[in-house]
Design an enzyme around this catalytic site. Structure first.
Site, PDB file in Angstrom:
ATOM      1  N   HIS A 376       0.827  -1.216   0.000  1.00  0.00           N
ATOM      2  CA  HIS A 376       0.000   0.000   0.000  1.00  0.00           C
ATOM      3  C   HIS A 376       0.860   1.265   0.000  1.00  0.00           C
ATOM      4  CE1 HIS A 376      -3.981  -1.844   0.453  1.00  0.00           C
ATOM      5  NE2 HIS A 376      -3.408  -2.727   1.256  1.00  0.00           N
ATOM      6  N   GLN A 400      -5.953  -3.829  -5.274  1.00  0.00           N
ATOM      7  CA  GLN A 400      -6.593  -2.559  -5.641  1.00  0.00           C
ATOM      8  C   GLN A 400      -6.140  -2.052  -7.009  1.00  0.00           C
ATOM      9  OE1 GLN A 400      -5.153  -3.035  -2.589  1.00  0.00           O
ATOM     10  NE2 GLN A 400      -6.972  -3.100  -1.284  1.00  0.00           N
ATOM     11  N   ASP A 439      -0.364  -5.633   5.394  1.00  0.00           N
ATOM     12  CA  ASP A 439      -1.436  -6.368   4.724  1.00  0.00           C
ATOM     13  C   ASP A 439      -1.343  -6.255   3.211  1.00  0.00           C
ATOM     14  OD1 ASP A 439      -2.075  -3.590   4.984  1.00  0.00           O
ATOM     15  OD2 ASP A 439      -4.104  -4.045   4.297  1.00  0.00           O
ATOM     16  N   GLU A 440      -1.945  -7.221   2.548  1.00  0.00           N
ATOM     17  CA  GLU A 440      -2.279  -7.195   1.127  1.00  0.00           C
ATOM     18  C   GLU A 440      -1.096  -6.919   0.200  1.00  0.00           C
ATOM     19  OE1 GLU A 440      -6.998  -6.212   0.943  1.00  0.00           O
ATOM     20  OE2 GLU A 440      -5.670  -4.477   0.890  1.00  0.00           O
ATOM     21  N   VAL A 441       0.072  -7.418   0.536  1.00  0.00           N
ATOM     22  CA  VAL A 441       1.161  -7.400  -0.438  1.00  0.00           C
ATOM     23  C   VAL A 441       0.836  -8.440  -1.511  1.00  0.00           C
ATOM     24  CG1 VAL A 441       3.612  -7.893  -0.800  1.00  0.00           C
ATOM     25  CG2 VAL A 441       2.872  -6.586   1.205  1.00  0.00           C
TER      26      VAL A 441
END
EC number: 3.2.1.52
Length: 629
Positions: A376, A400, A439-441
């Site tokens: 992010h 995303q 998160d969310e790598v």
């Protein structure tokens, strides 16, 4: 905290006379002398002034200024009272009294004074004949035993005695109530006419820090508390109960006789707010902290950075906010999620962030900052070219849709950047937990970076999860050496993960993740998307605002979910629960209030109230009384 407090009482006297009694209380740490008191009031003094225990210095239209007797010094906690009887008109409403006031010091400077509503005599506590009332308090206290109710709720409670510290807490809750409810009377006064309901305070070493007990006995109330936190909670309970009973006297009432015993169910009762994807001016952030305090939520998780914007000033890296705080057609980050074509974005200076921290502490809310690392980070990478491996192609995309948006653990510049950011973060935010995201790598992140490949071969690291764990372990070691706890999303446990020691993880993808993390030895906060993500839709209609990746989450679901369950690991490791407010779809204040309320109120009650005391029907009657953004 306001250093000074003003109480005002109006009295109609014989022969069409009238008097205005004004009492100034010193809540500061220092004695007050050599001062005058200025205030503005539509009920004006008529010259010549007829004043007891003071003298009018000057008056212009609605501005009045009075001096105390020569040589008067107010010690901390002490008061000065004067009475003016030469008045222009009969007061008909509370707002006919002073609207603002300030202490004017000898050097000409002025300090603001908190002004209570003007009072009038005439209240008398009486027992109601009915008994089928509801206590208008949210979250519901742990134990409520009301023997009888008042026929009419008091407007104010009069503090009897009290130390200067207690008076400051009372003044702080008054100020909180005034900010949230500008049309309602302040709940507490230090001076009152005869007949006012008295409030007495008593500290108790036998009560837990956040616990309190309220004993009601007609016109006399005793609030016993463990620490200032418990005192503040008890005062909010009293304020809510009075306001509810005056707002809807057919449904709610204020106790005449009985007892409330209360303490929170969970130590961590929080809400997250994503200020990266949409713009939240500082005033909105401060009001949000007030909303948390009114709900007895005690943790503000401030999500300050994400792909769409870097929102915190880092003095040694000014490019982060010069470039990374803005989107636009002429910017590296193009318009996103409702942004306009040019110049969309703001950031918070470090002084503004410190103001949020101070404001939170004044109302019992600790601020946990989050800078989301290593994923992010599109805004950060766009701001600092040295954070890019020049030989790495665009080879992965986040969920995303951002390409190559994660800090590369193999670059020396990544750690220089990380350490710089964390050092400045620690100087601004004193709370023990620093949230670093995690998160969310994207699953294929860094695998085509030659420098990352070299690091993996040298350190025998496996894949993206291993690279992230390598980076986060270094972050964890740095924060631990500074005496801090590393906060992170559940993915911080991936790839071998950071040590559970001095870590606090936030479970979000599935309800079951909370127990899984606890079984691994991590302290954990429950924030499952299916129940506590307030960006989720509340119905399946086409026009219902929100996201739905975690399903449909009506308020009943948020209210009814029990995070602890029967898992033995959670009995030891569950620290509390937290709402999350992600802002992708929150493009207006109306949408914010629709998404957040009453579900935030539901989560506040789930965090505070024992399961046996939860009652959705009762909650549904009280929730509409709670303030909104």
């Amino acid at each position: 905290m306001t250093k000074y407090h003003l109480d005002v009482i109006w009295t109609d006297t014989a022969n069409d006379g009238r008097e205005l009694a004004v009492t100034l209380t010193n809540l500061s740490d220092s004695p007050l002398s050599g001062f005058t008191l200025g205030y503005t009031s539509i009920t004006r003094t008529v010259r010549p002034s007829v004043c007891q225990n003071g003298s009018m210095v000057r008056r212009q239209a609605n501005y009045h200024e009075y001096a105390p007797p020569a040589g008067l010094t107010l010690a901390p906690g002490d008061s000065w009272r004067f009475v003016e009887t030469s008045l222009s008109r009969k007061a008909l409403h509370s707002n006919d009294g002073p609207k603002s006031a300030f202490v004017i010091l000898a050097d000409g400077s002025a300090e603001a004074v908190s002004v209570a509503d003007m009072q009038i005599a005439g209240f008398e506590a009486a027992r109601a004949e009915r008994s089928n009332f509801t206590l208008g308090v949210l979250p519901q206290p742990a134990s409520v035993a009301v023997a009888s109710w008042m026929a009419r709720a008091p407007v104010h409670l009069k503090l009897e005695g009290g130390s200067v510290t207690e008076k400051r807490v009372v003044g702080g809750v008054n100020a909180l109530a005034r900010r949230l409810f500008t049309l309602r009377a302040n709940p507490f006064v230090f001076v009152a006419p005869e007949g006012a309901v008295a409030l007495r305070l008593a500290a108790s070493a036998t009560l837990a820090a956040e616990a309190y007990q309220i004993d009601f006995n007609g016109s006399d109330i005793v609030l016993t508390y463990g620490t200032e936190l418990g005192l503040r909670h008890g005062l909010v309970t009293l304020a809510q109960a009075m306001m509810a009973a005056r707002e809807d006297s057919g449904q709610f009432a204020f106790p005449f006789a009985g007892r409330i015993e209360d303490a929170p169910r969970h130590g961590w009762r929080g809400s997250h707010l994503d200020v990266s994807r949409q713009v939240y001016p500082l005033a909105d952030v401060l009001r949000f902290v007030d909303l948390l305090a009114w709900h007895k939520l005690n943790r503000f998780h401030w999500h300050l950075t994400d792909d769409e914007g870097w929102r915190l000033e880092i003095k040694r890296l000014p490019q982060l906010t010069a470039t990374g705080a803005h989107t636009g057609l002429d910017r590296p980050i193009l318009p996103q999620l409702g942004h306009g074509p040019f110049g969309h974005g703001i950031f918070y200076t470090q002084e503004e962030a410190r103001a949020v921290v101070a404001h939170g502490r004044a109302v019992g809310v600790e601020v946990m900052p989050e800078v989301d690392l290593p994923g992010h980070c599109a805004a950060a990478i766009a701001s600092l070219p040295e954070l890019v491996d020049p030989d790495e192609p665009e080879s992965y995309w986040s969920i995303q849709g951002y390409g190559n948006n994660a800090l590369n653990p193999a670059l020396d510049a990544t750690w220089t950047f990380t350490r710089t950011v964390l050092e400045e973060l620690l100087a601004v935010f004193p709370f023990e937990v620093i949230h670093v995201g995690g998160d969310e790598v994207a699953p294929e992140a860094w695998l085509q970076s030659p420098k990352a490949q070299e690091l993996m071969a040298r350190e025998r690291i496996n894949g993206t999860d291993g690279l992230q764990a390598h980076y986060l372990k270094r972050v964890h070691a740095f924060l631990s050496a500074q005496g801090r706890i590393t906060g992170g999303w559940e993915e911080v446990a991936h790839g071998g993960g950071v040590s559970p020691e001095r870590s606090l993880l936030f479970a979000w993808t599935l309800r079951e993740k909370t127990a899984e993390l606890a079984a691994l030895g991590y302290d954990v906060v429950s924030s499952p998307g299916q129940t506590y993500y307030l960006d989720m839709v509340q119905a399946g209609d086409w026009n219902e605002p929100g996201a739905s990746w975690a399903g449909i989450t009506p308020v009943e679901t948020s209210y009814g979910y029990e995070a602890q369950g029967d898992d033995p690991h959670l009995a030891l490791r569950l620290k509390g629960i937290q709402a999350c407010i992600w802002s992708e779809h929150i493009t207006s204040r109306e949408r914010f209030n629709h998404q957040v309320f009453p579900r935030l109120s539901a989560i506040a009650e789930a965090a505070w109230t024992p399961e046996a005391m939860k009652d959705f029907a009762r909650f549904s009657t009280v929730a509409p009384l709670m303030p909104k953004a």
